[in-house]
Design a protein around this motif. Structure first.
Motif, PDB file in Angstrom:
ATOM      1  N   UNK A 129       0.645  -1.375  -0.192  1.00 14.64           N
ATOM      2  CA  UNK A 129      -0.145  -0.159   0.039  1.00 14.64           C
ATOM      3  C   UNK A 129       0.981   1.315  -0.171  1.00 14.64           C
ATOM      4  N   UNK A 130       2.126   1.543   0.526  1.00 13.85           N
ATOM      5  CA  UNK A 130       3.100   2.474   0.793  1.00 13.85           C
ATOM      6  C   UNK A 130       3.886   2.276   0.163  1.00 13.85           C
ATOM      7  N   UNK A 131       4.431   0.931  -0.276  1.00 15.57           N
ATOM      8  CA  UNK A 131       5.199   1.388  -0.896  1.00 15.57           C
ATOM      9  C   UNK A 131       6.841   1.455  -0.377  1.00 15.57           C
ATOM     10  N   UNK A 132       6.391   1.754   1.325  1.00 17.14           N
ATOM     11  CA  UNK A 132       7.927   1.500   2.164  1.00 17.14           C
ATOM     12  C   UNK A 132       8.343   0.354   2.678  1.00 17.14           C
ATOM     13  N   UNK A 133       9.214  -0.580   3.238  1.00 16.53           N
ATOM     14  CA  UNK A 133       9.470  -1.431   3.386  1.00 16.53           C
ATOM     15  C   UNK A 133       8.468  -1.896   5.103  1.00 16.53           C
ATOM     16  N   UNK A 134       9.617  -3.200   4.914  1.00 18.54           N
ATOM     17  CA  UNK A 134       7.924  -4.765   5.429  1.00 18.54           C
ATOM     18  C   UNK A 134       7.656  -3.920   6.280  1.00 18.54           C
ATOM     19  N   UNK A 135       8.766  -3.207   7.334  1.00 15.62           N
ATOM     20  CA  UNK A 135       8.416  -2.867   8.960  1.00 15.62           C
ATOM     21  C   UNK A 135       7.549  -1.483   8.941  1.00 15.62           C
ATOM     22  N   UNK A 136       7.135  -1.672   7.720  1.00 11.02           N
ATOM     23  CA  UNK A 136       5.616  -0.188   7.651  1.00 11.02           C
ATOM     24  C   UNK A 136       5.019  -1.217   7.494  1.00 11.02           C
ATOM     25  N   UNK A 137       3.938  -0.714   9.015  1.00 10.47           N
ATOM     26  CA  UNK A 137       2.884  -1.034   9.075  1.00 10.47           C
ATOM     27  C   UNK A 137       1.772  -0.604   8.891  1.00 10.47           C
ATOM     28  N   UNK A 138       1.707  -0.252   7.552  1.00  6.12           N
ATOM     29  CA  UNK A 138      -0.110   0.974   7.446  1.00  6.12           C
ATOM     30  C   UNK A 138      -1.154  -0.142   6.882  1.00  6.12           C
ATOM     31  N   UNK A 139      -2.043   0.457   8.043  1.00  7.94           N
ATOM     32  CA  UNK A 139      -3.178  -0.416   7.745  1.00  7.94           C
ATOM     33  C   UNK A 139      -4.146  -0.871   6.067  1.00  7.94           C
ATOM     34  N   UNK A 140      -4.150  -2.437   6.162  1.00  9.07           N
ATOM     35  CA  UNK A 140      -5.540  -3.077   5.271  1.00  9.07           C
ATOM     36  C   UNK A 140      -4.209  -2.888   4.224  1.00  9.07           C
ATOM     37  N   UNK A 141      -3.190  -3.069   4.496  1.00 14.98           N
ATOM     38  CA  UNK A 141      -1.461  -4.098   3.563  1.00 14.98           C
ATOM     39  C   UNK A 141      -1.733  -4.669   3.235  1.00 14.98           C
ATOM     40  N   UNK A 142      -2.383  -5.889   3.925  1.00  7.11           N
ATOM     41  CA  UNK A 142      -2.462  -7.901   3.893  1.00  7.11           C
ATOM     42  C   UNK A 142      -4.060  -8.104   2.929  1.00  7.11           C
ATOM     43  N   UNK A 143      -4.771  -7.616   3.569  1.00  5.07           N
ATOM     44  CA  UNK A 143      -6.233  -7.413   2.715  1.00  5.07           C
ATOM     45  C   UNK A 143      -6.287  -6.660   1.592  1.00  5.07           C
ATOM     46  N   UNK A 144      -5.838  -5.931   1.668  1.00  7.32           N
ATOM     47  CA  UNK A 144      -5.644  -5.565  -0.310  1.00  7.32           C
ATOM     48  C   UNK A 144      -4.602  -6.635  -1.043  1.00  7.32           C
ATOM     49  N   UNK A 145      -4.241  -7.773  -0.557  1.00  7.01           N
ATOM     50  CA  UNK A 145      -3.556  -8.730  -1.324  1.00  7.01           C
ATOM     51  C   UNK A 145      -4.793  -9.620  -2.077  1.00  7.01           C
ATOM     52  N   UNK A 146      -5.302  -9.615  -0.959  1.00  6.24           N
ATOM     53  CA  UNK A 146      -6.402 -11.003  -1.150  1.00  6.24           C
ATOM     54  C   UNK A 146      -7.226 -10.992  -2.381  1.00  6.24           C
ATOM     55  N   UNK A 147      -7.207 -12.205  -3.058  1.00  5.67           N
ATOM     56  CA  UNK A 147      -8.525 -11.941  -4.376  1.00  5.67           C
ATOM     57  C   UNK A 147      -9.088 -11.725  -4.172  1.00  5.67           C
ATOM     58  N   UNK A 148      -9.393 -10.437  -5.177  1.00  3.08           N
ATOM     59  CA  UNK A 148     -10.192  -9.804  -5.668  1.00  3.08           C
ATOM     60  C   UNK A 148     -10.356  -8.499  -5.025  1.00  3.08           C
TER      61      UNK A 148
END
Length: 374
Positions: A129-148
């Motif tokens: 979501x943010x384009x920053x590194x793995x330690x950036x915990x901007x919310x919604x990053x993981x859910x944005x990768x789910x199918x659909x």
């Protein structure tokens, strides 16, 4: 012996071997991958392979020197497990997040395999979501990768690039190199965008299951052994909170470091022993190998840490392998020394050698003699 009895014995032999192989997530795993997994299962609570992150690439005071390793410099032997990280592969970078060229990494992986040792890959993916590194915990990053969802196509592209790299890993024998793949690691902590504070257990499980299915079915990668990896847990329920199921996990592992100086030795020893016992019970009930995928004590300030603290912590529930983190040496930006394995002259060096003399320890020569891929 009549033909019927011979046929029955053959059937039992293949059934027993299939049982071990069937534990793998991928039923089409290569022969070398199946054989490595069988050996990992046999090591549970008996023997422990010693690993080191980026071991062949650099050490304290050196970088990219042919055949060099801090552990080998000290002990005369390479470790039996070599850890690498592929962050940067998703953007087709030439270097990974720690500055190792991917072409050099590939050569190191081949060397380790040719020596009869084992390779493991982690992946500090950047925040989608943010384009920053793995330690950036901007919310919604993981859910944005789910199918659909918004970044699902991006995630598939990342996996395609990882698959291209992984499928290119072949030994000098021409065979695909088996890889212990540890994605979305330390998920019970809160410091990564895929961690417990940034997504629900179900979201995490869904992404893990999609990842496994995509790599083995769509990309047809059959040289991966999938390693599950929490960090913070106090009981089986916490360990398994984000567990996607036995059909999607090959190896159980966790990460645990000692913090707070020598005064925390007893706490670390007790806590690590407790966590290994919890994991061992889960692994035994599921017939899966158990591992300590990352550990160590930065700068190892206690000259007897290996035999007084670490060895007693692991001796009751011996993991199949343990991996100590990288020896980056002095870091000018952080202004600190960063290493987790001793090197010649380091204050715990002689104690480390004593630790390695334990009968449970497997270094590269012992791994090679075991013929892990045969």
């Amino acid at each position: 012996m009549n033909l019927y009895k011979i046929s029955l014995l053959v059937a039992v032999f293949f059934m027993l071997n299939s049982y071990a192989y069937s534990q793998l997530v991928d039923p089409l795993a290569t022969r070398q991958t199946r054989n490595l997994y069988r050996h990992l299962l046999s090591m549970n609570k008996k023997e422990m392979m010693i690993g080191h992150q980026d071991d062949l690439a650099y050490g304290v005071g050196w970088k990219y020197e042919k055949d060099r390793s801090d552990i080998k410099d000290l002990t005369g032997n390479y470790p039996s497990v070599f850890g690498w990280d592929v962050a940067g592969i998703e953007n087709q970078d030439k270097l990974n997040l720690d500055g190792i060229p991917f072409e050099k990494m590939k050569a190191f992986i081949v060397k380790a395999y040719d020596m009869g040792a084992v390779n493991t890959l982690s992946w500090h993916m950047p925040n989608p979501v943010s384009g920053k590194n793995a330690w950036d915990t901007t919310s919604g990053a993981l859910s944005s990768l789910l199918p659909g969802n918004k970044n699902h196509k991006l995630y598939r592209r990342w996996l395609d690039r990882f698959a291209a790299f992984s499928s290119s890993l072949r030994g000098t024998d021409g065979q695909a190199i088996p890889i212990l793949f540890r994605p979305l690691h330390e998920h019970s902590g809160g410091w990564f965008w895929w961690g417990a504070k940034s997504c629900s257990p179900q979201e995490y499980k869904t992404l893990w299951m999609f990842t496994v299915n995509y790599l083995r079915k769509t990309r047809k990668l059959h040289n991966l052994i999938y390693v599950f990896n929490p960090c913070d847990f106090d009981n089986q329920e916490q360990y398994l909170e984000r567990y996607p199921g036995d059909d999607f996990v090959d190896v159980l592992s966790f990460d645990a470091y000692q913090y707070g100086g020598i005064g925390k030795n007893d706490f670390f020893k007790a806590d690590l022993s407790k966590k290994l016992a919890i994991q061992a019970r889960i692994a035994e009930s599921r017939n899966k190998p158990a591992a300590l995928a990352e550990t160590g004590f930065v700068e190892i300030p206690d000259p007897n840490w290996w035999t007084d603290t670490f060895a007693p912590a692991v001796q009751s529930d011996i993991p199949a392998y343990v991996l100590f983190w990288r020896n980056a040496g002095y870091r000018p930006i952080e202004k600190d020394n960063h290493y987790y394995a001793p090197y010649p002259g380091q204050q715990s060096a002689q104690d480390f050698i004593r630790f390695l003399n334990h009968k449970m320890i497997i270094m590269q020569p012992q791994a090679q003699s075991k013929r892990l891929y045969e």
